[in-house]
Design a protein around this motif. Structure first.
Motif, PDB file in Angstrom:
ATOM      1  N   ASP A  20       0.812  -1.213   0.000  1.00  0.00           N
ATOM      2  CA  ASP A  20       0.000   0.000   0.000  1.00  0.00           C
ATOM      3  C   ASP A  20       0.850   1.270   0.000  1.00  0.00           C
ATOM      4  O   ASP A  20       2.062   1.227   0.221  1.00  0.00           O
ATOM      5  N   THR A  21       0.186   2.383  -0.237  1.00  0.00           N
ATOM      6  CA  THR A  21       0.905   3.655  -0.364  1.00  0.00           C
ATOM      7  C   THR A  21       1.514   4.100   0.957  1.00  0.00           C
ATOM      8  O   THR A  21       2.480   4.864   0.959  1.00  0.00           O
ATOM      9  N   ASP A  22       0.972   3.629   2.088  1.00  0.00           N
ATOM     10  CA  ASP A  22       1.571   3.942   3.386  1.00  0.00           C
ATOM     11  C   ASP A  22       2.922   3.257   3.543  1.00  0.00           C
ATOM     12  O   ASP A  22       3.813   3.775   4.237  1.00  0.00           O
ATOM     13  N   GLN A  23       3.078   2.098   2.923  1.00  0.00           N
ATOM     14  CA  GLN A  23       4.373   1.414   2.936  1.00  0.00           C
ATOM     15  C   GLN A  23       5.330   2.030   1.912  1.00  0.00           C
ATOM     16  O   GLN A  23       6.525   2.149   2.165  1.00  0.00           O
ATOM     17  N   ILE A  24       4.781   2.398   0.773  1.00  0.00           N
ATOM     18  CA  ILE A  24       5.626   3.014  -0.258  1.00  0.00           C
ATOM     19  C   ILE A  24       6.176   4.349   0.245  1.00  0.00           C
ATOM     20  O   ILE A  24       7.352   4.658   0.042  1.00  0.00           O
ATOM     21  N   MET A  25       5.342   5.137   0.923  1.00  0.00           N
ATOM     22  CA  MET A  25       5.782   6.422   1.459  1.00  0.00           C
ATOM     23  C   MET A  25       5.181   6.620   2.851  1.00  0.00           C
ATOM     24  O   MET A  25       4.057   7.092   2.993  1.00  0.00           O
ATOM     25  N   PRO A  26       5.914   6.233   3.900  1.00  0.00           N
ATOM     26  CA  PRO A  26       5.394   6.329   5.272  1.00  0.00           C
ATOM     27  C   PRO A  26       5.046   7.764   5.670  1.00  0.00           C
ATOM     28  O   PRO A  26       5.596   8.728   5.145  1.00  0.00           O
ATOM     29  N   LEU A  38      11.523  13.137  -0.864  1.00  0.00           N
ATOM     30  CA  LEU A  38      10.694  11.941  -0.754  1.00  0.00           C
ATOM     31  C   LEU A  38      11.458  10.671  -1.116  1.00  0.00           C
ATOM     32  O   LEU A  38      11.086   9.585  -0.688  1.00  0.00           O
ATOM     33  N   ARG A  39      12.518  10.813  -1.874  1.00  0.00           N
ATOM     34  CA  ARG A  39      13.350   9.653  -2.195  1.00  0.00           C
ATOM     35  C   ARG A  39      13.816   8.955  -0.922  1.00  0.00           C
ATOM     36  O   ARG A  39      13.879   7.724  -0.856  1.00  0.00           O
ATOM     37  N   ASP A  40      14.148   9.735   0.116  1.00  0.00           N
ATOM     38  CA  ASP A  40      14.661   9.159   1.360  1.00  0.00           C
ATOM     39  C   ASP A  40      13.625   8.308   2.067  1.00  0.00           C
ATOM     40  O   ASP A  40      13.978   7.392   2.824  1.00  0.00           O
ATOM     41  N   GLU A  84      -0.384  11.081  -3.048  1.00  0.00           N
ATOM     42  CA  GLU A  84       0.356  11.182  -4.308  1.00  0.00           C
ATOM     43  C   GLU A  84       1.863  11.128  -4.077  1.00  0.00           C
ATOM     44  O   GLU A  84       2.640  10.858  -4.996  1.00  0.00           O
ATOM     45  N   HIS A  85       2.258  11.340  -2.826  1.00  0.00           N
ATOM     46  CA  HIS A  85       3.674  11.305  -2.472  1.00  0.00           C
ATOM     47  C   HIS A  85       4.305   9.952  -2.817  1.00  0.00           C
ATOM     48  O   HIS A  85       5.514   9.879  -3.081  1.00  0.00           O
ATOM     49  N   ALA A  86       3.504   8.887  -2.811  1.00  0.00           N
ATOM     50  CA  ALA A  86       4.034   7.569  -3.161  1.00  0.00           C
ATOM     51  C   ALA A  86       4.565   7.565  -4.593  1.00  0.00           C
ATOM     52  O   ALA A  86       5.629   7.001  -4.878  1.00  0.00           O
ATOM     53  N   VAL A  87       3.833   8.207  -5.476  1.00  0.00           N
ATOM     54  CA  VAL A  87       4.268   8.315  -6.875  1.00  0.00           C
ATOM     55  C   VAL A  87       5.507   9.190  -6.978  1.00  0.00           C
ATOM     56  O   VAL A  87       6.493   8.831  -7.645  1.00  0.00           O
ATOM     57  N   TRP A  88       5.482  10.338  -6.324  1.00  0.00           N
ATOM     58  CA  TRP A  88       6.621  11.261  -6.398  1.00  0.00           C
ATOM     59  C   TRP A  88       7.884  10.608  -5.845  1.00  0.00           C
ATOM     60  O   TRP A  88       8.974  10.800  -6.393  1.00  0.00           O
ATOM     61  N   GLY A  89       7.752   9.851  -4.756  1.00  0.00           N
ATOM     62  CA  GLY A  89       8.914   9.193  -4.171  1.00  0.00           C
ATOM     63  C   GLY A  89       9.523   8.160  -5.110  1.00  0.00           C
ATOM     64  O   GLY A  89      10.746   8.056  -5.237  1.00  0.00           O
ATOM     65  N   LEU A  90       8.671   7.388  -5.767  1.00  0.00           N
ATOM     66  CA  LEU A  90       9.164   6.413  -6.727  1.00  0.00           C
ATOM     67  C   LEU A  90       9.928   7.107  -7.853  1.00  0.00           C
ATOM     68  O   LEU A  90      11.019   6.676  -8.246  1.00  0.00           O
ATOM     69  N   GLN A  91       9.369   8.187  -8.341  1.00  0.00           N
ATOM     70  CA  GLN A  91      10.022   8.907  -9.434  1.00  0.00           C
ATOM     71  C   GLN A  91      11.348   9.521  -8.987  1.00  0.00           C
ATOM     72  O   GLN A  91      12.335   9.477  -9.729  1.00  0.00           O
ATOM     73  N   GLN A  92      11.371  10.081  -7.795  1.00  0.00           N
ATOM     74  CA  GLN A  92      12.615  10.674  -7.303  1.00  0.00           C
ATOM     75  C   GLN A  92      13.709   9.625  -7.123  1.00  0.00           C
ATOM     76  O   GLN A  92      14.905   9.935  -7.210  1.00  0.00           O
ATOM     77  N   ALA A  93      13.317   8.384  -6.882  1.00  0.00           N
ATOM     78  CA  ALA A  93      14.283   7.298  -6.716  1.00  0.00           C
ATOM     79  C   ALA A  93      14.702   6.698  -8.055  1.00  0.00           C
ATOM     80  O   ALA A  93      15.463   5.727  -8.085  1.00  0.00           O
ATOM     81  N   GLY A  94      14.208   7.265  -9.136  1.00  0.00           N
ATOM     82  CA  GLY A  94      14.613   6.797 -10.462  1.00  0.00           C
ATOM     83  C   GLY A  94      13.726   5.726 -11.062  1.00  0.00           C
ATOM     84  O   GLY A  94      14.049   5.174 -12.118  1.00  0.00           O
ATOM     85  N   ILE A  95      12.596   5.439 -10.421  1.00  0.00           N
ATOM     86  CA  ILE A  95      11.675   4.439 -10.958  1.00  0.00           C
ATOM     87  C   ILE A  95      10.836   5.083 -12.057  1.00  0.00           C
ATOM     88  O   ILE A  95      10.161   6.085 -11.832  1.00  0.00           O
ATOM     89  N   ARG A  96      10.866   4.487 -13.236  1.00  0.00           N
ATOM     90  CA  ARG A  96      10.140   5.028 -14.384  1.00  0.00           C
ATOM     91  C   ARG A  96       8.905   4.206 -14.730  1.00  0.00           C
ATOM     92  O   ARG A  96       8.021   4.681 -15.454  1.00  0.00           O
TER      93      ARG A  96
END
Length: 211
Positions: A20-26, A38-40, A84-96
């Motif tokens: 879930d998004t809570d796990q993707i971005m606590p 958010l990458r961190d 939406e932070h879950a999406v932003w965090g993935l992108q900041q970490a280089g996930i496309r």
């Protein structure tokens, strides 16, 4: 947004159903007033233990998976809250791109609206891709948005579906507002006809508040 016509990248398997998004971005990483940092927080509780030490057995912490840009996930990836932070965090970490059998509905809309490519494939295909990523760490895939096809270096070939609206947004680099603005002439024409037919309701609030 930048157009997304094709994604080529190395893969890593996250064998987690209902991630879930809570796990993707606590939640502790949601206190900022912008998108920075958010990458961190990405997958923090999976990447680190309670003392903040890196978990060596977590796939994204392994050196052979450094720099992956395509995640292979379990079913219902991105369920839970609408952050939406879950999406932003993935992108900041280089996930496309993320490939999974299914996605949380709100997460899917948030991702496509931000240019993060989501690909839903049958579970059997995802498991084959995961096996390839395990056998050859970071096994590469190529995802073509125009032809809606995915090919892996290990031989997996699959087609996937996407709403024409989302496909256009990716190919043309449009977010939801940008897509709406492509219909500006039709919107203006509708508004003009509406106010001409009902002039008594135009700007009623502003007129009542005027001195």
């Amino acid at each position: 947004m930048n157009p997304v016509r094709q994604v080529e990248g190395r893969t890593a398997a996250l064998r987690l159903e209902n991630l879930d998004t809570d796990q993707i971005m606590p939640k502790q990483f949601l206190r900022g007033i912008d998108k920075s940092g958010l990458r961190d927080g990405l997958l923090y509780d999976l990447r680190f233990d309670a003392d903040g030490r890196e978990r060596e057995d977590f796939v994204l912490n392994k050196p052979e998976y450094a720099g992956v840009s395509v995640l292979l996930g379990g079913n219902n990836f991105g369920c839970g809250s609408s952050r939406e932070h879950a999406v932003w965090g993935l992108q900041q970490a280089g996930i496309r791109a993320v490939v999974a059998p299914g996605f949380g509905e709100i997460f899917y809309s948030n991702a496509m609206g931000n240019g993060l490519l989501l690909v839903a494939l049958p579970e059997a295909d995802v498991l084959r891709l995961m096996a390839e990523a395990d056998h050859v760490p970071g096994n590469a895939v190529t995802i073509d948005v125009e032809s809606l096809t995915l090919r892996s270096a290990g031989g997996v070939e699959a087609r996937f579906d996407m709403l024409p609206r989302h496909q256009r947004m990716l190919l043309e680099g449009l977010d939801a507002i940008g897509l709406s603005m492509t219909y500006r002439e039709q919107i203006d024409a509708f508004a003009k006809a509406h106010w001409e037919a009902q002039p008594w309701v135009k700007d009623v609030a502003r007129q009542r508040l005027a001195p």
